[in-house]
Design an enzyme around this catalytic site. Structure first.
Site, PDB file in Angstrom:
ATOM      1  N   ARG A 142     -16.434 -40.776  19.885  1.00 55.73           N
ATOM      2  CA  ARG A 142     -17.524 -39.832  20.177  1.00 55.73           C
ATOM      3  C   ARG A 142     -17.128 -38.825  21.272  1.00 55.73           C
ATOM      4  O   ARG A 142     -17.936 -38.459  22.122  1.00 55.73           O
ATOM      5  CB  ARG A 142     -18.786 -40.588  20.628  1.00 55.73           C
ATOM      6  CG  ARG A 142     -19.427 -41.454  19.562  1.00 55.73           C
ATOM      7  CD  ARG A 142     -19.957 -40.611  18.412  1.00 55.73           C
ATOM      8  NE  ARG A 142     -20.783 -41.399  17.498  1.00 55.73           N
ATOM      9  CZ  ARG A 142     -20.328 -42.159  16.511  1.00 55.73           C
ATOM     10  NH1 ARG A 142     -19.025 -42.230  16.290  1.00 55.73           N
ATOM     11  NH2 ARG A 142     -21.144 -42.821  15.730  1.00 55.73           N
ATOM     12  N   GLU A 146     -25.510 -40.716  24.364  1.00 56.51           N
ATOM     13  CA  GLU A 146     -24.546 -40.135  23.432  1.00 56.51           C
ATOM     14  C   GLU A 146     -24.785 -38.638  23.230  1.00 56.51           C
ATOM     15  O   GLU A 146     -23.835 -37.859  23.284  1.00 56.51           O
ATOM     16  CB  GLU A 146     -24.627 -40.906  22.106  1.00 56.51           C
ATOM     17  CG  GLU A 146     -23.336 -40.963  21.365  1.00 56.51           C
ATOM     18  CD  GLU A 146     -23.312 -39.938  20.282  1.00 56.51           C
ATOM     19  OE1 GLU A 146     -22.410 -39.092  20.321  1.00 56.51           O
ATOM     20  OE2 GLU A 146     -24.186 -39.949  19.405  1.00 56.51           O
ATOM     21  N   SER A 179     -27.890 -41.950  17.036  1.00 58.77           N
ATOM     22  CA  SER A 179     -27.669 -42.946  18.090  1.00 58.77           C
ATOM     23  C   SER A 179     -27.905 -42.289  19.438  1.00 58.77           C
ATOM     24  O   SER A 179     -27.302 -41.252  19.728  1.00 58.77           O
ATOM     25  CB  SER A 179     -26.233 -43.459  18.061  1.00 58.77           C
ATOM     26  OG  SER A 179     -25.978 -44.147  16.877  1.00 58.77           O
TER      27      SER A 179
HETATM   28  N1  EPU Z   1     -28.056 -54.297  15.872  1.00 63.79           N
HETATM   29  C1  EPU Z   1     -29.150 -55.072  16.181  1.00 63.79           C
HETATM   30  N2  EPU Z   1     -30.370 -54.469  16.348  1.00 63.79           N
HETATM   31  C2  EPU Z   1     -30.521 -53.125  16.212  1.00 63.79           C
HETATM   32  C3  EPU Z   1     -29.400 -52.332  15.912  1.00 63.79           C
HETATM   33  C4  EPU Z   1     -28.168 -52.934  15.733  1.00 63.79           C
HETATM   34  O1  EPU Z   1     -29.066 -56.292  16.303  1.00 63.79           O
HETATM   35  O2  EPU Z   1     -31.645 -52.667  16.380  1.00 63.79           O
HETATM   36  C5  EPU Z   1     -26.754 -54.949  15.660  1.00 63.79           C
HETATM   37  C6  EPU Z   1     -26.382 -54.949  14.179  1.00 63.79           C
HETATM   38  O3  EPU Z   1     -26.905 -56.047  13.510  1.00 63.79           O
HETATM   39  C7  EPU Z   1     -24.871 -55.003  14.230  1.00 63.79           C
HETATM   40  C8  EPU Z   1     -24.554 -54.207  15.482  1.00 63.79           C
HETATM   41  O4  EPU Z   1     -25.743 -54.192  16.271  1.00 63.79           O
HETATM   42  O5  EPU Z   1     -24.430 -56.317  14.444  1.00 63.79           O
HETATM   43  C9  EPU Z   1     -24.101 -52.787  15.170  1.00 63.79           C
HETATM   44  O6  EPU Z   1     -25.140 -52.101  14.497  1.00 63.79           O
HETATM   45  P1  EPU Z   1     -24.879 -51.036  13.330  1.00 63.79           P
HETATM   46  O7  EPU Z   1     -23.868 -51.542  12.394  1.00 63.79           O
HETATM   47  O8  EPU Z   1     -26.207 -50.632  12.780  1.00 63.79           O
HETATM   48  O9  EPU Z   1     -24.202 -49.791  14.007  1.00 63.79           O
HETATM   49  P2  EPU Z   1     -24.323 -49.220  15.457  1.00 63.79           P
HETATM   50  O10 EPU Z   1     -23.223 -49.704  16.325  1.00 63.79           O
HETATM   51  O11 EPU Z   1     -25.698 -49.454  15.919  1.00 63.79           O
HETATM   52  C10 EPU Z   1     -22.785 -47.112  14.981  1.00 63.79           C
HETATM   53  C11 EPU Z   1     -22.829 -45.630  15.243  1.00 63.79           C
HETATM   54  C12 EPU Z   1     -23.712 -44.932  14.218  1.00 63.79           C
HETATM   55  C13 EPU Z   1     -23.154 -45.215  12.840  1.00 63.79           C
HETATM   56  C14 EPU Z   1     -23.129 -46.742  12.620  1.00 63.79           C
HETATM   57  C15 EPU Z   1     -22.506 -47.126  11.306  1.00 63.79           C
HETATM   58  C16 EPU Z   1     -22.497 -45.287  17.619  1.00 63.79           C
HETATM   59  C17 EPU Z   1     -23.127 -44.934  18.924  1.00 63.79           C
HETATM   60  N3  EPU Z   1     -23.321 -45.358  16.572  1.00 63.79           N
HETATM   61  O12 EPU Z   1     -24.105 -47.626  15.197  1.00 63.79           O
HETATM   62  O13 EPU Z   1     -23.647 -43.526  14.457  1.00 63.79           O
HETATM   63  O14 EPU Z   1     -23.937 -44.607  11.817  1.00 63.79           O
HETATM   64  O15 EPU Z   1     -22.336 -47.358  13.676  1.00 63.79           O
HETATM   65  O16 EPU Z   1     -21.151 -46.882  11.357  1.00 63.79           O
HETATM   66  O17 EPU Z   1     -21.278 -45.479  17.585  1.00 63.79           O
HETATM   67  C18 EPU Z   1     -24.690 -41.688  15.533  1.00 63.79           C
HETATM   68  O18 EPU Z   1     -23.677 -41.579  16.221  1.00 63.79           O
HETATM   69  O19 EPU Z   1     -25.681 -40.902  15.674  1.00 63.79           O
HETATM   70  C19 EPU Z   1     -24.798 -42.767  14.562  1.00 63.79           C
HETATM   71  C20 EPU Z   1     -25.913 -43.011  13.870  1.00 63.79           C
END
Ligand code: EPU
Length: 349
Positions: free
Chosen positions: A165, A336, A240
């Site tokens: 990012r 972010e 995010s």
């Molecule tokens: N999780 C929870 N509760 C929540 C959200 C997430 O327990 O409310 C847990 C999920 O179960 C999982 C972990 O956290 O074990 C990661 O969650 P997820 O796979 O949904 O992805 P993320 O880390 O929350 C990142 C990016 C997103 C991108 C997704 C998918 C960042 C800051 N965010 O989110 O990017 O779409 O992975 O690759 O790196 C963005 O940058 O705007 C964005 C949406």
């Protein structure tokens, strides 16, 4: 002749849909207009804001200077050796429409990045990433107007200093380059990237035994995103709101004693990346509302404009979430999106 709008309403130009105004607004529809824009009496290199889709910005207040909306369009094929293609898109192209265009031509590489809000020109700034792919893996070069040299130039991928990012456009040379076009190296032969979360499973269900295509992966990504992430046209957000924090491995060892389910991902430098969404969720904050701003009910990493939120509501909610996570996990969450105007952000930070 450049049309300058005074006290322009920015509500429809930021995906958080915050009711803020720009002191002046102009729209750039062609790179050739840059010299005229820079010659405007309202133009000041230090304070001008080059605005893409407004999807990764938090306006904390009215913008007190000139905003230039990048709206130049155009897509062209630059090279094609039968396997690898190089395609160039203007900064103002809509990101998702561009991804769909490449897939319709049979070019793969960007399918995992489907449905990300924003423009092509904004994609390199924060090195957009999703479902195991970052845009840097497909970027060949970025065309910029260099405000130091006052001329157009190409920066190759290495010169962009991409990281999670992050890029030279966000830090380092922030304010020096205006991105006007991006060249992507894509492939006519498809190698699926399916290792993230449940993408492989959702894609297999969609393929129903047929050979998997890049378009199917794109469909699967859209399906997963629509389940979890708010549609900014319906519910304002900046995607995010926090970066996934990278912390020392020793802290993770300690936290795992108390939270054995803590998601943690080893990094190449020995540190660990945590899931900010999980940390916020564990604090019981899903759906938590402060003024008109709220933590999204289905994805705790996303703050939303639930009910005519003011910029102050979002800032207060962000600070509250940061406080809860710091207190419980000793982890400092870093926002972010870019907070603007900069001076206000520094005063608040
Ligand atoms: N999780 C929870 N509760 C929540 C959200 C997430 O327990 O409310 C847990 C999920 O179960 C999982 C972990 O956290 O074990 C990661 O969650 P997820 O796979 O949904 O992805 P993320 O880390 O929350 C990142 C990016 C997103 C991108 C997704 C998918 C960042 C800051 N965010 O989110 O990017 O779409 O992975 O690759 O790196 C963005 O940058 O705007 C964005 C949406």
């Amino acid at each position: 002749m450049i049309d300058v709008i005074e006290h322009a309403d920015l509500q429809s130009l930021n995906t958080f849909a915050l009711p803020v105004r720009a002191r002046w607004l102009v729209t750039l529809s062609d790179t050739a207009q840059l010299p005229d824009i820079m010659a405007l009496p309202q133009f000041d290199r230090q304070s001008v804001l080059w605005l893409g889709g407004g999807s990764n910005i938090l306006f904390c207040a009215d913008y007190p200077a000139l905003v230039v909306r990048m709206a130049n369009r155009g897509i062209r094929l630059v090279a094609d050796d039968g396997v690898r293609v190089v395609v160039e898109a203007a900064a103002g192209e809509c990101w998702h429409e561009f991804v769909q265009y490449t897939l319709a031509q049979g070019w793969s590489g960007l399918e995992n990045l489907s449905l990300i809000p924003g423009t092509v020109g904004a994609a390199p700034v924060q090195n957009i990433g999703a479902y195991g792919v970052e845009v840097q893996s497909c970027i060949e070069a970025v065309q910029c107007f260099d405000l130091d040299e006052r001329q157009l130039r190409w920066l190759n991928r290495d010169e962009c200093c991409f990281a999670y990012r992050d890029s030279i456009f966000k830090h380092g040379e922030q304010g020096r380059y205006v991105i006007v076009a991006v060249r992507f190296a894509l492939s006519r032969s498809f190698t699926p990237q399916l290792h993230y979360g449940d993408l492989a499973q959702v894609a297999a269900e969609l393929a129903r035994g047929q050979t998997l295509t890049a378009s199917m992966v794109a469909q699967a990504v859209c399906h997963i995103r629509q389940q979890k992430l708010p549609d900014p046209r319906v519910l304002g957000s900046a995607g995010s709101f926090f970066k996934n924090p990278v912390v020392p491995a020793a802290l993770v060892t300690t936290l795992l004693n108390q939270y054995p389910a803590l998601p943690h991902y080893p990094q190449s430098d020995g540190q660990m990346k945590l899931a900010a969404g999980w940390l916020i969720d564990q604090c019981g904050l899903k759906g938590y509302q402060l003024g008109g701003a709220a933590v999204h009910e289905r994805q705790a990493l996303v703050l939303v404009n639930k009910n005519q939120a003011s910029a102050a509501d979002v800032v207060a909610l962000a600070r509250y979430v940061q406080g809860c996570v710091a207190q419980r996990f000793q982890v400092q969450l870093e926002p972010e999106p870019v907070w603007l105007p900069q001076t206000l952000m520094l005063a608040a930070g």
